[in-house]
Write a protein that holds these residues in place. Structure first.
Motif, PDB file in Angstrom:
ATOM      1  N   PRO A 161       0.751  -1.233   0.060  1.00 42.90           N
ATOM      2  CA  PRO A 161      -0.010   0.038   0.234  1.00 42.90           C
ATOM      3  C   PRO A 161       0.801   1.278  -0.167  1.00 42.90           C
ATOM      4  O   PRO A 161       0.433   2.231  -0.830  1.00 42.90           O
ATOM      5  N   LEU A 162       2.028   1.214   0.589  1.00 42.81           N
ATOM      6  CA  LEU A 162       2.808   2.519   0.620  1.00 42.81           C
ATOM      7  C   LEU A 162       3.468   2.813  -0.963  1.00 42.81           C
ATOM      8  O   LEU A 162       3.639   3.987  -1.085  1.00 42.81           O
ATOM      9  N   MET A 207       1.733   2.045  -3.453  1.00 39.60           N
ATOM     10  CA  MET A 207       0.385   2.804  -4.161  1.00 39.60           C
ATOM     11  C   MET A 207       0.339   4.225  -3.606  1.00 39.60           C
ATOM     12  O   MET A 207       0.096   5.181  -4.499  1.00 39.60           O
ATOM     13  N   ASN A 208       0.447   4.600  -2.356  1.00 42.20           N
ATOM     14  CA  ASN A 208       0.387   5.881  -1.916  1.00 42.20           C
ATOM     15  C   ASN A 208       1.516   6.881  -2.479  1.00 42.20           C
ATOM     16  O   ASN A 208       1.280   7.878  -2.662  1.00 42.20           O
ATOM     17  N   GLU A 209       2.541   6.131  -2.540  1.00 43.14           N
ATOM     18  CA  GLU A 209       3.586   7.023  -3.170  1.00 43.14           C
ATOM     19  C   GLU A 209       3.414   7.300  -4.667  1.00 43.14           C
ATOM     20  O   GLU A 209       3.479   8.674  -5.044  1.00 43.14           O
ATOM     21  N   LEU A 230       0.324   8.001  -5.916  1.00 41.67           N
ATOM     22  CA  LEU A 230      -0.677   8.874  -5.799  1.00 41.67           C
ATOM     23  C   LEU A 230      -0.118  10.358  -5.292  1.00 41.67           C
ATOM     24  O   LEU A 230      -0.515  11.227  -5.793  1.00 41.67           O
ATOM     25  N   ALA A 231       0.905  10.176  -4.162  1.00 43.47           N
ATOM     26  CA  ALA A 231       1.635  11.442  -4.010  1.00 43.47           C
ATOM     27  C   ALA A 231       2.354  12.126  -5.332  1.00 43.47           C
ATOM     28  O   ALA A 231       2.516  13.432  -5.467  1.00 43.47           O
ATOM     29  N   ARG A 291      -0.043  13.887  -7.482  1.00 43.14           N
ATOM     30  CA  ARG A 291      -0.543  15.137  -6.968  1.00 43.14           C
ATOM     31  C   ARG A 291       0.270  16.317  -7.115  1.00 43.14           C
ATOM     32  O   ARG A 291      -0.023  17.398  -7.441  1.00 43.14           O
ATOM     33  N   GLU A 343      -5.839  15.604  -3.513  1.00 46.02           N
ATOM     34  CA  GLU A 343      -6.163  14.318  -2.907  1.00 46.02           C
ATOM     35  C   GLU A 343      -7.580  14.117  -3.078  1.00 46.02           C
ATOM     36  O   GLU A 343      -7.998  12.680  -3.488  1.00 46.02           O
ATOM     37  N   GLN A 347      -8.372  13.091  -6.823  1.00 51.30           N
ATOM     38  CA  GLN A 347      -8.126  11.704  -6.864  1.00 51.30           C
ATOM     39  C   GLN A 347      -8.931  10.630  -6.236  1.00 51.30           C
ATOM     40  O   GLN A 347      -9.266   9.497  -6.859  1.00 51.30           O
ATOM     41  N   SER A 348      -9.401  10.854  -5.027  1.00 48.96           N
ATOM     42  CA  SER A 348     -10.489   9.906  -4.340  1.00 48.96           C
ATOM     43  C   SER A 348     -11.633   9.818  -5.105  1.00 48.96           C
ATOM     44  O   SER A 348     -12.227   8.815  -5.198  1.00 48.96           O
ATOM     45  N   ARG A 351      -8.890   4.625 -12.094  1.00 46.56           N
ATOM     46  CA  ARG A 351      -7.432   4.199 -11.918  1.00 46.56           C
ATOM     47  C   ARG A 351      -7.113   2.949 -12.569  1.00 46.56           C
ATOM     48  O   ARG A 351      -6.122   2.814 -13.253  1.00 46.56           O
TER      49      ARG A 351
END
Length: 216
Positions: free
Chosen positions: A128-129, A131-133, A135-136, A139, A166, A169-170, A176
């Motif tokens: 998950p990290l 995937m979060n990277e 998204l960041a 942004r 953010e 994106q949500s 996605r």
């Protein structure tokens, strides 16, 4: 034999200088054909004409290979996002272009290679990290567009650009990995995406106050 069509010959492999790229290429070929779950590190090593132990010098596990595959795909995507964000079109047009490009590229990639969807699912669960990277990183480009929009007077002032990006994106998460969330055709997904972006862009133009009452 199928394996012969999937793998590079040992002679061809020996001509390559980047062993890590050799492994990644062999892994991608095998995963695209058999799927992530049915691919083993020993099979990838065999395709690369090396021992199973040697492959662990470059990738600690199969999920590390899956992440490297995703990073390769994302690198090309982010390069295009960067070019769009710095383009001369209006901020609303650039915002649309980024999300439409991401939708079409991902949809087409999964349509060509259905097993890639399995890789996306595994990464979402186990990394998950990562995937979060991603998204960041996205942004950064969204904020460039939003800030341009505010500067040009196209968008209302934004108190927190990263927060706004953010939330955008949500709201667009469905697009996605489209085949993961929907069975719609690309044309229907593009129509939906346009409709959602119409509402979001109208909100950006009008302005939305971010207050504690809006937050959980």
């Amino acid at each position: 034999m199928i394996i012969q069509t999937l793998s590079l010959s040992c002679e061809a492999m020996s001509e390559k200088t980047d062993t890590r790229e050799q492994i990644l290429e062999a892994a991608m070929n095998r995963i695209k054909h058999y799927g992530y779950g049915k691919t083993t590190m020993s099979e990838i090593a065999k395709d690369c004409c090396m021992s199973a132990g040697n492959i662990y010098r470059f990738f600690g596990s199969k999920i590390d290979i899956a992440e490297a595959m995703a990073r390769q795909f994302n690198a090309e995507l982010y390069q295009t996002y960067s070019e769009i964000a710095r383009g001369s079109e209006s901020p609303p047009a650039r915002l649309r272009k980024i999300f439409h490009h991401g939708l079409s590229q991902t949809y087409d990639a999964i349509k060509r290679e259905a097993k890639i969807l399995e890789v996306a699912e595994v990464l979402g669960e186990e990394r998950p990290l990562f995937m979060n990277e991603g998204l960041a990183q996205e942004r950064i480009y969204l904020c460039m567009i939003l800030e341009d929009g505010v500067e040009q007077g196209v968008f209302a002032p934004i108190a927190d650009c990263n927060y706004t990006a953010e939330m955008i994106q949500s709201g667009l998460m469905k697009y996605r990995f489209p085949q993961l969330f929907s069975r719609l055709t690309l044309v229907k997904l593009q129509r939906e995406l346009n409709g959602v972006l119409d509402i979001m862009i109208a909100g950006l133009q009008r302005g939305v106050e971010r207050t504690p009452e809006n937050e959980c």
